[in-house]
Scaffold this motif. Structure first.
Motif, PDB file in Angstrom:
ATOM      1  N   TYR A 128       0.817  -1.215   0.000  1.00  0.00           N
ATOM      2  CA  TYR A 128       0.000   0.000   0.000  1.00  0.00           C
ATOM      3  C   TYR A 128       0.851   1.265   0.000  1.00  0.00           C
ATOM      4  O   TYR A 128       0.399   2.320  -0.461  1.00  0.00           O
ATOM      5  N   TYR A 167      -1.379  -3.791  -6.478  1.00  0.00           N
ATOM      6  CA  TYR A 167      -2.696  -4.341  -6.157  1.00  0.00           C
ATOM      7  C   TYR A 167      -2.790  -5.825  -6.521  1.00  0.00           C
ATOM      8  O   TYR A 167      -3.410  -6.610  -5.796  1.00  0.00           O
ATOM      9  N   LYS A 171      -3.860  -8.719  -4.071  1.00  0.00           N
ATOM     10  CA  LYS A 171      -5.044  -9.509  -4.399  1.00  0.00           C
ATOM     11  C   LYS A 171      -4.758 -10.998  -4.275  1.00  0.00           C
ATOM     12  O   LYS A 171      -5.547 -11.748  -3.681  1.00  0.00           O
ATOM     13  N   TRP A 179      -9.818  -0.859  -2.311  1.00  0.00           N
ATOM     14  CA  TRP A 179      -9.259  -0.110  -3.433  1.00  0.00           C
ATOM     15  C   TRP A 179      -9.164   1.360  -3.059  1.00  0.00           C
ATOM     16  O   TRP A 179     -10.160   2.010  -2.748  1.00  0.00           O
ATOM     17  N   ASP A 181      -7.590   4.926  -4.572  1.00  0.00           N
ATOM     18  CA  ASP A 181      -6.935   5.563  -5.706  1.00  0.00           C
ATOM     19  C   ASP A 181      -6.846   7.063  -5.477  1.00  0.00           C
ATOM     20  O   ASP A 181      -7.158   7.568  -4.386  1.00  0.00           O
ATOM     21  N   SER A 184      -9.976   8.737  -4.124  1.00  0.00           N
ATOM     22  CA  SER A 184     -10.659   8.192  -2.954  1.00  0.00           C
ATOM     23  C   SER A 184     -10.881   9.221  -1.866  1.00  0.00           C
ATOM     24  O   SER A 184     -11.717   9.040  -0.989  1.00  0.00           O
ATOM     25  N   ASN A 199     -13.218  -3.326   2.502  1.00  0.00           N
ATOM     26  CA  ASN A 199     -12.687  -4.285   1.518  1.00  0.00           C
ATOM     27  C   ASN A 199     -13.812  -5.188   1.019  1.00  0.00           C
ATOM     28  O   ASN A 199     -13.717  -6.419   1.062  1.00  0.00           O
ATOM     29  N   VAL A 203     -11.519  -6.155  -6.619  1.00  0.00           N
ATOM     30  CA  VAL A 203     -10.667  -5.133  -7.229  1.00  0.00           C
ATOM     31  C   VAL A 203     -10.131  -5.544  -8.599  1.00  0.00           C
ATOM     32  O   VAL A 203      -9.454  -4.738  -9.256  1.00  0.00           O
ATOM     33  N   TYR A 206     -10.646  -3.044 -11.422  1.00  0.00           N
ATOM     34  CA  TYR A 206      -9.811  -1.847 -11.321  1.00  0.00           C
ATOM     35  C   TYR A 206      -8.378  -2.146 -11.755  1.00  0.00           C
ATOM     36  O   TYR A 206      -7.717  -1.323 -12.403  1.00  0.00           O
ATOM     37  N   ILE A 207      -7.887  -3.329 -11.363  1.00  0.00           N
ATOM     38  CA  ILE A 207      -6.542  -3.741 -11.781  1.00  0.00           C
ATOM     39  C   ILE A 207      -6.489  -3.855 -13.300  1.00  0.00           C
ATOM     40  O   ILE A 207      -5.552  -3.371 -13.947  1.00  0.00           O
TER      41      ILE A 207
END
Length: 603
Positions: A128, A167, A171, A179, A181, A184, A199, A203, A206-207
């Motif tokens: 992260y 990510y 994952k 997620w 970004d 956010s 969570n 995701v 998005y990946i």
């Protein structure tokens, strides 16, 4: 990217001033002030921040001489090759050393680790941290005025590529992840609760979107080694589809990488002729490297600098190395390299054809290595008694193993530097060795084998067979065998023309996959990944996505515990498909009296 990493000290310092707060979760770190942002809203500033996002790939704290990671924990806990989570947990290797040394790793490798295990929190926080750096690049980029739209799009492509990498690592480790970004939260307001995100969403979309953006907007070549290009993004996007079972979507992407054109050096993505060239710092960034984490040593950066510290424990014990006897290849793994009269593996019963080892035999006693047929990739992957260990000398067995009865007779090899060029590629500034061997997150052999999987699912067994045979054909090259020393007492004097073992490897007969069917063909591909990518951190995640983790790992435990003493009551259950969400992060996610992060089932 060695040329970029050399500026890493300044980048880390800037990032530390902007975003660090070591006592809190990534979710709790305050945004940057307007004044600080103003100083960075230009081409130079955003480029520096992008280098910082790359610098997080290895998870290491450049500025800390104690070789800690970006979370403040041990560097080896977050090694980007996932040697703990992918290989030890994948049944390729034992934790090694002795049972009490870094016992935290042993608990993870036997699936006894729980949510309070600090290594899981380190891994979570470091990935992260990389994401946070990418998000800040994208946030600042919106305000930059001295870049063309094309330049800004290219920077965004690199930042989104890196974000998707971080990510995807999270994952496959934890599954249920939040997620976060650049949109956010508001970077202009100090509202820490904006960073607390549940969570509860998948995701993967998005990946995919990040890798797709990168693939569409990055150039085919970059001016500096180590920067993500179009083909790295395409390969990663295809891998993301593969992990979700979207085989039809993955096939054209893998094919585009396989068939991509030449670059300015006259090379193309291909298998290098010699297998070990992928693990030799002198020959890295070759045509097999699709995307690599760049390491360097003795580059003037100071301290432990830019060397690979994630593998600092993973050298033979004693001998010419200062540390530490960890990451010992499993007997089960070594036996998989036995081949039959045609040079093919014993896929279904390899442990019934074991390779001779020196368990219980002291180094002063006579020992003759196995004389049977062996896949030559074994001796570039595993250090074993009686066989040259790179150019360091013949492996003596017990004298280079800390506790043979605990973790077996073997030593790791792929992440160990050569004696001949240690002045360039060994970093001795820390309490354990560092080196300049890059880690390839994706290499071309991996692409071929992932493409082969997809082709089996699509029904083209002939193409799948051709991809697998292409990988095996490279291993057949005699130039890539390990040879005996001219003078075993002086290994630097060179090698004879005599192979160090009875190397025998062949390709599958044309049409074999078709004759035996899709189920068998998939088993052959899965086994080929076990051989080709051994000790590279992929195995556990492969087993999970294939639905074979429980079967294979419990088989491994039952076999291996009859040889070594470190596995105890190790077993794999349904909850172990993913690692636990760190309890520390759950505790820090409380908003309005409720934790927004939920734990994985079974923990």
């Amino acid at each position: 990217m060695k040329s970029l990493y050399r500026t890493g000290g300044n980048v880390i310092l800037i990032m530390a001033m902007l975003v660090c707060s070591c006592s809190k979760s990534f979710l709790d770190k305050h945004p940057q002030s307007a004044l600080q942002e103003d100083a960075l809203t230009n081409k130079k500033g955003v480029t520096t921040l992008l280098v910082g996002a790359y610098a997080a790939l290895d998870g290491q704290d450049f500025a800390n001489s104690d070789m800690v990671n970006l979370s403040g924990g041990s560097g080896y806990a977050v090694s980007p090759d996932n040697w703990i989570y992918g290989s030890v947990c994948g049944g390729e290797a034992h934790k090694g050393s002795d049972p009490g040394d870094a016992a935290t790793i042993l608990s993870i490798g036997t699936f006894a680790g729980n949510a309070t295990n600090g290594f899981f929190n380190d891994k979570w926080r470091v990935d992260y941290e990389g994401i946070r750096r990418c998000n800040f690049v994208l946030h600042i980029l919106k305000k930059v005025q001295d870049m063309t739209p094309e330049e800004k799009t290219a920077v965004a492509g690199e930042a989104r590529f890196l974000r998707a990498h971080y990510y995807s690592d999270l994952k496959k480790m934890f599954n249920k992840i939040p997620w976060v970004d650049e949109n956010s939260t508001s970077y202009d307001k100090l509202n820490v609760n904006d960073f607390k995100i549940p969570n509860d969403k998948d995701v993967w979309p998005y990946i995919e979107a990040d890798f797709k953006f990168a693939a569409d907007n990055l150039p085919e070549e970059q001016p500096e080694i180590g920067r993500a290009n179009k083909w790295a993004a395409v390969a990663y996007l295809a891998k993301s589809y593969l992990y979700q079972g979207k085989y039809a979507a993955a096939i054209p992407l893998f094919e585009s990488v396989i068939n991509s054109g030449k670059n300015t050096q006259g090379q193309r993505f291909d298998l290098v002729p010699v297998y070990h060239d992928n693990f030799d710092a002198f020959k890295e960034n070759n045509e097999e490297a699709v995307f690599s984490i760049q390491y360097s040593a003795n580059d003037g950066s100071g301290g432990t600098g830019n060397a690979n510290q994630g593998n600092m424990l993973n050298y033979p014990y004693n001998g010419p190395f200062s540390c530490c006897g960890f990451y010992q290849p499993a007997v089960d793994l070594v036996n998989a390299f036995r081949t039959d009269a045609a040079g093919l593996p014993f896929i279904d019963n390899f442990n019934q054809h074991p390779i001779k080892n020196d368990m219980g035999i002291v180094s002063d006693s006579a020992f003759l290595p196995d004389a049977g047929n062996i896949d030559p990739r074994l001796d570039w992957t595993v250090g074993r008694r009686g066989v040259p260990y790179l150019d360091w000398g013949v492996h003596p067995g017990q004298n280079w193993v800390r506790d043979q009865q605990s973790a077996g007779p073997y030593s790791p090899k792929k992440s160990v530097y050569m004696q001949v060029n240690q002045d360039k590629f060994y970093d001795g500034n820390g309490w354990a060795p560092g080196n300049a061997i890059n880690y390839m997150l994706i290499r071309f052999a991996d692409v071929l084998l992932m493409a082969a999987e997809c082709e089996v699912k699509a029904g083209d067994l002939g193409k799948a067979e051709a991809y697998v045979n292409r990988v095996r054909q490279r291993a057949m090259n005699p130039a890539g065998f390990v040879y005996t020393y001219k003078d075993p007492a002086h290994p630097m004097n060179g090698y004879t023309n005599t192979p160090a073992a009875n190397y025998k490897i062949g390709t599958y007969p044309v049409g074999e996959f078709g004759r035996k069917g899709a189920t068998w063909a998939m088993k052959a591909i899965q086994f080929e990944r076990k051989l080709e990518l051994a000790m590279e951190g992929h195995r556990f995640f492969d087993l999970v996505r294939w639905g074979l983790a429980a079967t294979e790992l419990n088989r491994y435990f039952n076999y291996e515990r009859g040889i070594t003493g470190d596995l105890g009551a190790a077993s794999f259950g349904s909850r172990n498909l993913y690692f636990p969400i760190p309890q520390r992060q759950i505790d820090l996610s409380v908003k309005d009296g409720k934790s927004l992060l939920t734990q994985n089932t079974g923990y």
